[in-house]
Design a protein around this motif. Structure first.
Motif, PDB file in Angstrom:
ATOM      1  N   UNK A   7      18.639  55.648  90.732  1.00  0.00           N
ATOM      2  CA  UNK A   7      18.038  54.372  90.344  1.00  0.00           C
ATOM      3  C   UNK A   7      17.643  54.410  88.867  1.00  0.00           C
ATOM      4  N   UNK A   8      17.044  55.517  88.428  1.00  0.00           N
ATOM      5  CA  UNK A   8      16.644  55.665  87.028  1.00  0.00           C
ATOM      6  C   UNK A   8      17.846  55.603  86.094  1.00  0.00           C
ATOM      7  N   UNK A   9      18.928  56.264  86.473  1.00  0.00           N
ATOM      8  CA  UNK A   9      20.143  56.247  85.651  1.00  0.00           C
ATOM      9  C   UNK A   9      20.656  54.821  85.499  1.00  0.00           C
ATOM     10  N   UNK A  10      20.709  54.103  86.592  1.00  0.00           N
ATOM     11  CA  UNK A  10      21.235  52.741  86.554  1.00  0.00           C
ATOM     12  C   UNK A  10      20.306  51.818  85.771  1.00  0.00           C
ATOM     13  N   UNK A  11      19.016  51.951  85.973  1.00  0.00           N
ATOM     14  CA  UNK A  11      18.062  51.073  85.295  1.00  0.00           C
ATOM     15  C   UNK A  11      17.956  51.339  83.798  1.00  0.00           C
ATOM     16  N   UNK A  12      18.444  52.479  83.330  1.00  0.00           N
ATOM     17  CA  UNK A  12      18.445  52.785  81.899  1.00  0.00           C
ATOM     18  C   UNK A  12      19.455  51.916  81.141  1.00  0.00           C
ATOM     19  N   UNK A  13      20.379  51.322  81.856  1.00  0.00           N
ATOM     20  CA  UNK A  13      21.457  50.560  81.225  1.00  0.00           C
ATOM     21  C   UNK A  13      21.356  49.093  81.630  1.00  0.00           C
ATOM     22  N   UNK A  14      21.291  48.228  80.627  1.00  0.00           N
ATOM     23  CA  UNK A  14      21.168  46.791  80.893  1.00  0.00           C
ATOM     24  C   UNK A  14      22.411  46.201  81.557  1.00  0.00           C
ATOM     25  N   UNK A  15      23.515  46.885  81.460  1.00  0.00           N
ATOM     26  CA  UNK A  15      24.784  46.373  81.993  1.00  0.00           C
ATOM     27  C   UNK A  15      24.795  46.381  83.515  1.00  0.00           C
ATOM     28  N   UNK A  16      24.062  47.307  84.120  1.00  0.00           N
ATOM     29  CA  UNK A  16      24.084  47.467  85.568  1.00  0.00           C
ATOM     30  C   UNK A  16      22.796  46.955  86.196  1.00  0.00           C
ATOM     31  N   UNK A  17      22.922  46.423  87.407  1.00  0.00           N
ATOM     32  CA  UNK A  17      21.771  45.932  88.155  1.00  0.00           C
ATOM     33  C   UNK A  17      21.925  46.353  89.611  1.00  0.00           C
ATOM     34  N   UNK A  18      20.878  46.890  90.187  1.00  0.00           N
ATOM     35  CA  UNK A  18      20.897  47.276  91.596  1.00  0.00           C
ATOM     36  C   UNK A  18      20.682  46.018  92.427  1.00  0.00           C
ATOM     37  N   UNK A  19      21.604  45.754  93.354  1.00  0.00           N
ATOM     38  CA  UNK A  19      21.483  44.568  94.208  1.00  0.00           C
ATOM     39  C   UNK A  19      21.160  44.938  95.652  1.00  0.00           C
ATOM     40  N   UNK A  20      21.227  46.216  95.987  1.00  0.00           N
ATOM     41  CA  UNK A  20      20.911  46.635  97.341  1.00  0.00           C
ATOM     42  C   UNK A  20      20.944  48.144  97.465  1.00  0.00           C
ATOM     43  N   UNK A  21      20.232  48.644  98.463  1.00  0.00           N
ATOM     44  CA  UNK A  21      20.232  50.071  98.778  1.00  0.00           C
ATOM     45  C   UNK A  21      20.327  50.224 100.284  1.00  0.00           C
ATOM     46  N   UNK A  22      21.265  51.018 100.723  1.00  0.00           N
ATOM     47  CA  UNK A  22      21.475  51.241 102.155  1.00  0.00           C
ATOM     48  C   UNK A  22      20.991  52.633 102.532  1.00  0.00           C
ATOM     49  N   UNK A  23      20.546  52.772 103.771  1.00  0.00           N
ATOM     50  CA  UNK A  23      20.077  54.079 104.230  1.00  0.00           C
ATOM     51  C   UNK A  23      21.117  54.824 105.058  1.00  0.00           C
ATOM     52  N   UNK A  24      22.227  54.131 105.392  1.00  0.00           N
ATOM     53  CA  UNK A  24      23.311  54.790 106.124  1.00  0.00           C
ATOM     54  C   UNK A  24      24.620  54.055 105.830  1.00  0.00           C
ATOM     55  N   UNK A  25      25.709  54.622 106.279  1.00  0.00           N
ATOM     56  CA  UNK A  25      27.023  54.056 105.983  1.00  0.00           C
ATOM     57  C   UNK A  25      27.249  52.688 106.588  1.00  0.00           C
ATOM     58  N   UNK A  26      26.741  52.481 107.793  1.00  0.00           N
ATOM     59  CA  UNK A  26      26.900  51.185 108.448  1.00  0.00           C
ATOM     60  C   UNK A  26      26.194  50.089 107.646  1.00  0.00           C
ATOM     61  N   UNK A  27      24.996  50.380 107.206  1.00  0.00           N
ATOM     62  CA  UNK A  27      24.245  49.421 106.400  1.00  0.00           C
ATOM     63  C   UNK A  27      24.937  49.183 105.059  1.00  0.00           C
ATOM     64  N   UNK A  28      25.521  50.224 104.481  1.00  0.00           N
ATOM     65  CA  UNK A  28      26.244  50.082 103.213  1.00  0.00           C
ATOM     66  C   UNK A  28      27.416  49.115 103.361  1.00  0.00           C
ATOM     67  N   UNK A  29      28.140  49.221 104.460  1.00  0.00           N
ATOM     68  CA  UNK A  29      29.266  48.313 104.700  1.00  0.00           C
ATOM     69  C   UNK A  29      28.764  46.879 104.844  1.00  0.00           C
ATOM     70  N   UNK A  30      27.694  46.679 105.601  1.00  0.00           N
ATOM     71  CA  UNK A  30      27.139  45.337 105.779  1.00  0.00           C
ATOM     72  C   UNK A  30      26.668  44.746 104.455  1.00  0.00           C
TER      73      UNK A  30
END
Length: 115
Positions: A7-30
């Motif tokens: 999260x820190x790596x991504x937030x250091x760059x204005x180009x990227x934005x976190x839109x979601x975080x999944x706790x398992x593979x099924x949730x990641x697919x959804x």
């Protein structure tokens, strides 16, 4: 904690934005199916649904989502499986702080959009 560092790596760059975080593979697919992000960072070894089949499902549902795999396991075996599933790259978690941002940008650049 790996997720915090990522999260820190991504937030250091204005180009990227976190839109979601999944706790398992099924949730990641959804989440990926619903949110259609430009890129997904996929842990290879996830509970419920492993990162390899989760990657394949995401790519099948949205071929324009770039996927970067993360592994703490055997990098050669994990990389081969993830690339076959549709990931653009696989990086080791221990290298994530330096390698994640360039890997995401490179993965996005590799996406072939229809003309």
């Amino acid at each position: 904690q790996v997720r915090k560092v990522l999260r820190e790596v991504i937030e250091m760059h204005d180009v990227l934005k976190i839109v979601g975080e999944a706790i398992n593979g099924e949730e990641a697919v959804l989440f990926a199916t619903k949110l259609k992000p430009a890129a997904v960072i996929m842990d290879v070894h996830l509970p419920v649904l492993n990162g390899v089949p989760a990657t394949a499902l995401i790519k099948r549902n949205n071929p324009f989502t770039a996927i970067v795999g993360l592994t703490a396991g055997d990098p050669h075996e994990d990389e081969k499986a993830m690339i076959i599933a549709g990931a653009a790259a696989v990086i080791n978690k221990s290298d994530a702080f330096q390698a994640l941002y360039p890997a995401i940008l490179n993965a996005i650049k590799q996406i072939k959009y229809p003309v």
